[in-house]
Design an enzyme around this catalytic site. Structure first.
Site, short mmCIF file in Angstrom:
data_model
loop_
_atom_site.label_atom_id
_atom_site.label_comp_id
_atom_site.label_asym_id
_atom_site.label_seq_id
_atom_site.Cartn_x
_atom_site.Cartn_y
_atom_site.Cartn_z
N LYS A 13 -48.91 44.79 27.01
CA LYS A 13 -47.90 45.69 27.60
C LYS A 13 -47.09 46.40 26.51
CE LYS A 13 -45.72 42.33 29.77
NZ LYS A 13 -46.55 41.17 29.42
N ARG A 85 -40.49 41.65 37.37
CA ARG A 85 -41.39 40.49 37.29
C ARG A 85 -41.30 39.61 38.53
NH1 ARG A 85 -41.60 40.21 31.12
NH2 ARG A 85 -43.23 38.69 30.75
N ARG A 118 -50.28 36.56 17.44
CA ARG A 118 -49.25 37.61 17.53
C ARG A 118 -48.14 37.36 16.52
NH1 ARG A 118 -46.40 39.52 23.04
NH2 ARG A 118 -45.74 37.36 23.30
N ARG A 151 -43.16 34.38 17.52
CA ARG A 151 -42.18 34.12 18.58
C ARG A 151 -42.21 32.65 18.96
NH1 ARG A 151 -42.93 38.55 23.27
NH2 ARG A 151 -42.49 36.69 24.53
N ARG A 162 -45.53 30.39 31.20
CA ARG A 162 -45.29 31.82 31.47
C ARG A 162 -46.40 32.38 32.37
NH1 ARG A 162 -45.00 33.07 25.52
NH2 ARG A 162 -45.17 35.29 25.96
P1 ADP Z 1 -47.35 41.74 25.85
O1 ADP Z 1 -46.26 42.74 25.58
O2 ADP Z 1 -48.06 41.99 27.14
O3 ADP Z 1 -46.88 40.32 25.75
P2 ADP Z 1 -48.42 42.54 23.25
O4 ADP Z 1 -48.47 44.03 23.32
O5 ADP Z 1 -47.33 41.92 22.46
O6 ADP Z 1 -48.47 41.92 24.75
O7 ADP Z 1 -49.84 42.04 22.71
C1 ADP Z 1 -50.12 40.64 22.54
C2 ADP Z 1 -50.93 40.42 21.25
O8 ADP Z 1 -52.23 40.98 21.40
C3 ADP Z 1 -50.32 41.10 20.02
O9 ADP Z 1 -50.63 40.31 18.90
C4 ADP Z 1 -51.05 42.46 19.96
O10 ADP Z 1 -51.11 42.95 18.63
C5 ADP Z 1 -52.43 42.09 20.50
N1 ADP Z 1 -53.07 43.12 21.31
C6 ADP Z 1 -52.50 44.13 22.02
N2 ADP Z 1 -53.43 44.85 22.67
C7 ADP Z 1 -54.63 44.28 22.40
C8 ADP Z 1 -55.99 44.55 22.79
N3 ADP Z 1 -56.30 45.55 23.60
N4 ADP Z 1 -56.96 43.74 22.31
C9 ADP Z 1 -56.67 42.69 21.48
N5 ADP Z 1 -55.41 42.40 21.07
C10 ADP Z 1 -54.40 43.17 21.53
P1 ADP Z 2 -44.37 38.39 27.47
O1 ADP Z 2 -44.80 39.48 28.37
O2 ADP Z 2 -45.23 38.18 26.29
O3 ADP Z 2 -44.12 37.11 28.24
P2 ADP Z 2 -41.62 39.44 27.26
O4 ADP Z 2 -40.94 39.81 26.00
O5 ADP Z 2 -41.85 40.51 28.25
O6 ADP Z 2 -42.97 38.74 26.81
O7 ADP Z 2 -40.80 38.27 27.98
C1 ADP Z 2 -40.37 37.13 27.28
C2 ADP Z 2 -39.47 36.29 28.15
O8 ADP Z 2 -38.28 37.03 28.49
C3 ADP Z 2 -40.04 35.86 29.50
O9 ADP Z 2 -40.83 34.68 29.40
C4 ADP Z 2 -38.76 35.63 30.32
O10 ADP Z 2 -38.16 34.39 29.99
C5 ADP Z 2 -37.85 36.76 29.82
N1 ADP Z 2 -38.01 37.98 30.63
C6 ADP Z 2 -38.61 39.14 30.23
N2 ADP Z 2 -38.63 40.05 31.23
C7 ADP Z 2 -38.01 39.45 32.28
C8 ADP Z 2 -37.73 39.86 33.62
N3 ADP Z 2 -38.09 41.06 34.10
N4 ADP Z 2 -37.08 38.96 34.42
C9 ADP Z 2 -36.72 37.76 33.99
N5 ADP Z 2 -36.96 37.29 32.75
C10 ADP Z 2 -37.61 38.13 31.90
#
Ligand code: ADP
Ligand code: ADP
Length: 205
Positions: A13, A85, A118, A151, A162
């Site tokens: 994302k 979410r 990551r 992280r 999660r």
């Molecule tokens: P999210 O915001 O959904 O948690 P991230 O954008 O942080 O996901 O991506 C999660 C991990 O995967 C990061 O280390 C990122 O560099 C990597 N990543 C993102 N897109 C891709 C993809 N299409 N294929 C493989 N790895 C990816």
């Molecule tokens: P990822 O998609 O990799 O889980 P995010 O940075 O989007 O990473 O979210 C990290 C954490 O922040 C979540 O596990 C949750 O605890 C909190 N969080 C993020 N977005 C929301 C949301 N829309 N509502 C509630 N908690 C959230």
């Protein structure tokens, strides 16, 4: 344009949102990023937020929705990454006139592998993957020169939690936007460039 990107943790994302925001000049807001910033500041509020983040639970709906509404006030074009979410959050932003919702589709097995690799920069704004999307200089952010870190919630037990929260709380949100005919599902297992091209093709940009 008002875009929402949903998907399980590690589905890409943030990676797409960062790139789209830069190219299409959209305001990018990720509540997760702002919440982590608050935790880093070690404020009283930050300490409270930390308990949810460390467990992989959602921060209470009302609080996050209020944050989002504040951040998006007077913004015409934006990309929301990781919000809403839960159904409650989705209904709370019914008035935002969303253009399109992308849902990234990636399995838990892939996500677990990805998140082990990551790394984010100290400002929390830029994300890398140690082999797939590495920085130019090992361990250093391309944009601000800060050291890359892992992280705290990117450990297998928290990722599993999660993912559980995602299934229970966020899948219904995806169905909600499908019923509203705003949804496009993206195969997030493709390489980053292909994912980006697919999204852009759907947006006709
Ligand atoms: P999210 O915001 O959904 O948690 P991230 O954008 O942080 O996901 O991506 C999660 C991990 O995967 C990061 O280390 C990122 O560099 C990597 N990543 C993102 N897109 C891709 C993809 N299409 N294929 C493989 N790895 C990816
Ligand atoms: P990822 O998609 O990799 O889980 P995010 O940075 O989007 O990473 O979210 C990290 C954490 O922040 C979540 O596990 C949750 O605890 C909190 N969080 C993020 N977005 C929301 C949301 N829309 N509502 C509630 N908690 C959230």
């Amino acid at each position: 344009m008002r875009i929402i990107i949903l998907g399980p943790p590690g589905s890409g994302k943030g990676t797409i949102a960062e790139k789209l925001a830069k190219e299409l000049k959209l305001f990018h807001f990720s509540p997760g990023e702002l919440l982590r910033e608050e935790v880093q500041k070690q404020t009283t509020l930050g300490k409270e937020i930390k308990q949810y983040l460390d467990k992989g639970e959602l921060v209470p709906n009302a609080f996050v929705t209020q944050l989002v509404k504040l951040e998006l006030k007077n913004k015409k074009n934006f990309i929301l990454d990781g919000f809403p979410r839960s159904l409650e959050q989705a209904k709370d932003i019914d008035d935002l006139k969303i253009t399109i919702v992308f849902a990234m589709d990636v399995s838990e097995t892939i996500v677990l592998k990805r998140l082990a690799q990551r790394r984010i920069c100290a400002t929390g704004e830029h994300t890398y993957h140690r082999t797939i999307l590495p920085p130019k200089k090992k361990g250093i952010c391309d944009y601000d020169g800060t050291k890359l870190i892992q992280r705290k919630d990117d450990k297998p037990s928290t990722i599993k939690e999660r993912f559980k929260v995602y299934r229970k709380e966020t899948i219904p949100v995806i169905q909600y936007f499908k019923r509203k005919k705003l949804l496009d599902i993206i195969d997030g297992t493709q390489d980053p460039e292909t994912v980006y091209t697919t999204v852009k093709r759907i947006l006709h940009t």
